[in-house]
Design an enzyme around this catalytic site. Structure first.
Site, short mmCIF file in Angstrom:
data_model
loop_
_atom_site.label_atom_id
_atom_site.label_comp_id
_atom_site.label_asym_id
_atom_site.label_seq_id
_atom_site.Cartn_x
_atom_site.Cartn_y
_atom_site.Cartn_z
N ASP A 67 -53.48 -65.75 6.08
CA ASP A 67 -52.19 -65.42 5.93
C ASP A 67 -52.21 -63.94 6.11
O ASP A 67 -52.69 -63.20 5.37
CB ASP A 67 -51.49 -65.98 4.93
CG ASP A 67 -49.96 -66.05 5.22
OD1 ASP A 67 -49.52 -64.81 5.39
OD2 ASP A 67 -49.15 -67.07 5.15
N CYS B 218 -50.58 -84.10 29.37
CA CYS B 218 -50.67 -82.97 28.44
C CYS B 218 -51.56 -81.94 28.89
O CYS B 218 -52.75 -82.59 28.97
CB CYS B 218 -50.80 -83.40 26.94
SG CYS B 218 -51.08 -82.14 25.82
N CYS C 284 -37.10 -70.50 8.37
CA CYS C 284 -36.42 -70.63 7.24
C CYS C 284 -35.46 -69.33 6.60
O CYS C 284 -34.39 -69.63 6.42
CB CYS C 284 -37.45 -70.90 6.20
SG CYS C 284 -38.23 -72.32 6.21
N ARG D 40 -60.01 -88.76 -13.46
CA ARG D 40 -58.98 -89.66 -13.11
C ARG D 40 -58.90 -90.13 -11.75
O ARG D 40 -58.48 -91.24 -11.65
CB ARG D 40 -57.70 -88.71 -13.33
CG ARG D 40 -57.38 -88.41 -14.89
CD ARG D 40 -57.49 -89.45 -15.84
NE ARG D 40 -57.03 -89.04 -17.08
CZ ARG D 40 -58.03 -88.72 -18.18
NH1 ARG D 40 -59.33 -88.79 -17.77
NH2 ARG D 40 -57.87 -88.35 -19.39
N THR E 161 -47.95 -70.13 16.84
CA THR E 161 -49.17 -70.51 16.15
C THR E 161 -49.44 -71.54 15.89
O THR E 161 -50.80 -71.90 16.00
CB THR E 161 -48.78 -69.85 14.70
OG1 THR E 161 -48.42 -68.39 14.90
CG2 THR E 161 -50.09 -69.87 13.96
N LYS F 104 -50.62 -62.44 0.36
CA LYS F 104 -50.48 -64.13 -0.02
C LYS F 104 -51.57 -64.73 0.00
O LYS F 104 -51.97 -65.14 -1.07
CB LYS F 104 -49.28 -64.68 1.01
CG LYS F 104 -47.82 -64.44 1.09
CD LYS F 104 -47.30 -65.32 1.87
CE LYS F 104 -45.71 -65.01 1.77
NZ LYS F 104 -44.94 -65.46 2.64
#
Length: 252
Positions: free
Chosen positions: A60, A243, A186, A12, A132, A84
């Protein structure tokens, strides 16, 4: 070469003139590091595995918890308590046995992070904290590796591509100075599940574009999403000549 099985599996997307066999071969030959296997990392990894990216490394150090299931679509109730990265790698193997997948269950930082970044073609930042993100950005600029960055909180999200290989392109720290302040995550501010799916899908699409050399990636741009009004907005980004990360790099 693509095998008969691969020609059928990816038929596809092979129909798309932008990708074709040449683009698919580039995906097959690519190695991608995904840092974070949460709300963003799950859709990113699932889509890239389905698209046929040759090697995916999932990093993770967290375990699946009950509140994750609201938005981290690769996990189920039976996965609670498990790593995870390990669970996600197992899921990717079920989707596509023709690619290489690897789990890193230790926290990536310092030399370990730099070493992993130096051996991949692209890094996808799916983490949820500035410390991180800054470390990943420094490693990518140092190694000359493209970074696809995403973030989502509450009902808002953003995506950008930082590629120090392109003259004049900004890095992540050009946009967010490292002032030591930590934004809410979150767990404190909340997040609606579909927003991480939308942002993760955008990160996967940008990754495919960069690896295959197709379309116009979000280099030097920031894509912003407000799901409450379902509005997308794009901002142009400029490199910060002062920077501390990229001002002395080859990007000048």
């Amino acid at each position: 070469m693509l095998t008969d099985n691969e020609l059928m599996r990816y038929s596809r997307q092979l129909l798309l003139p932008q990708l074709d066999v040449a683009g698919q071969l580039k995906l097959k030959q690519s190695r991608v590091l995904i840092v974070g296997a949460g709300g963003l990392g799950c859709p990113v990894a699932l889509y890239l595995a389905g698209a046929g990216v040759g090697e995916l490394i999932i990093a993770d150090d967290d375990a699946v918890e009950l509140p994750n299931l609201q938005r981290q679509i690769a996990f189920g109730e039976s996965d609670i308590g498990q790593s995870k990265a390990t669970v996600l790698v197992r899921r990717l193997g079920e989707i596509n046995s023709g690619i290489e997948v690897k789990a890193i269950t230790d926290r990536l930082d310092g030399e370990a992070l730099a070493g992993q970044v130096s051996h991949v073609d692209l890094v996808v930042d799916c983490t949820d904290n500035f410390e991180t993100r800054f470390a990943i950005n420094r490693a990518c600029v140092s190694a000359g590796v493209a970074l696809v960055s995403g973030a989502a909180i509450r009902g808002e999200g953003q995506v950008a591509v930082y590629d120090s290989r392109m003259p004049g392109n900004p890095c992540y720290q050009c946009l967010y100075p490292d002032d030591g302040e930590e934004a809410l995550g979150c767990s404190e501010a909340g997040v609606i599940g579909p927003v991480v799916g939308l942002i993760g899908a955008c990160q996967a699409m940008e990754t495919i574009k960069v690896l295959a050399g197709i379309g116009q990636p979000l280099s030097g741009k920031l894509l912003l999403l407000d799901v409450w009004n379902m509005e997308w907005r794009t901002m142009n980004l400029s490199r910060d000549p002062h920077c501390p990360v990229c001002s002395g790099s080859r990007a000048i």
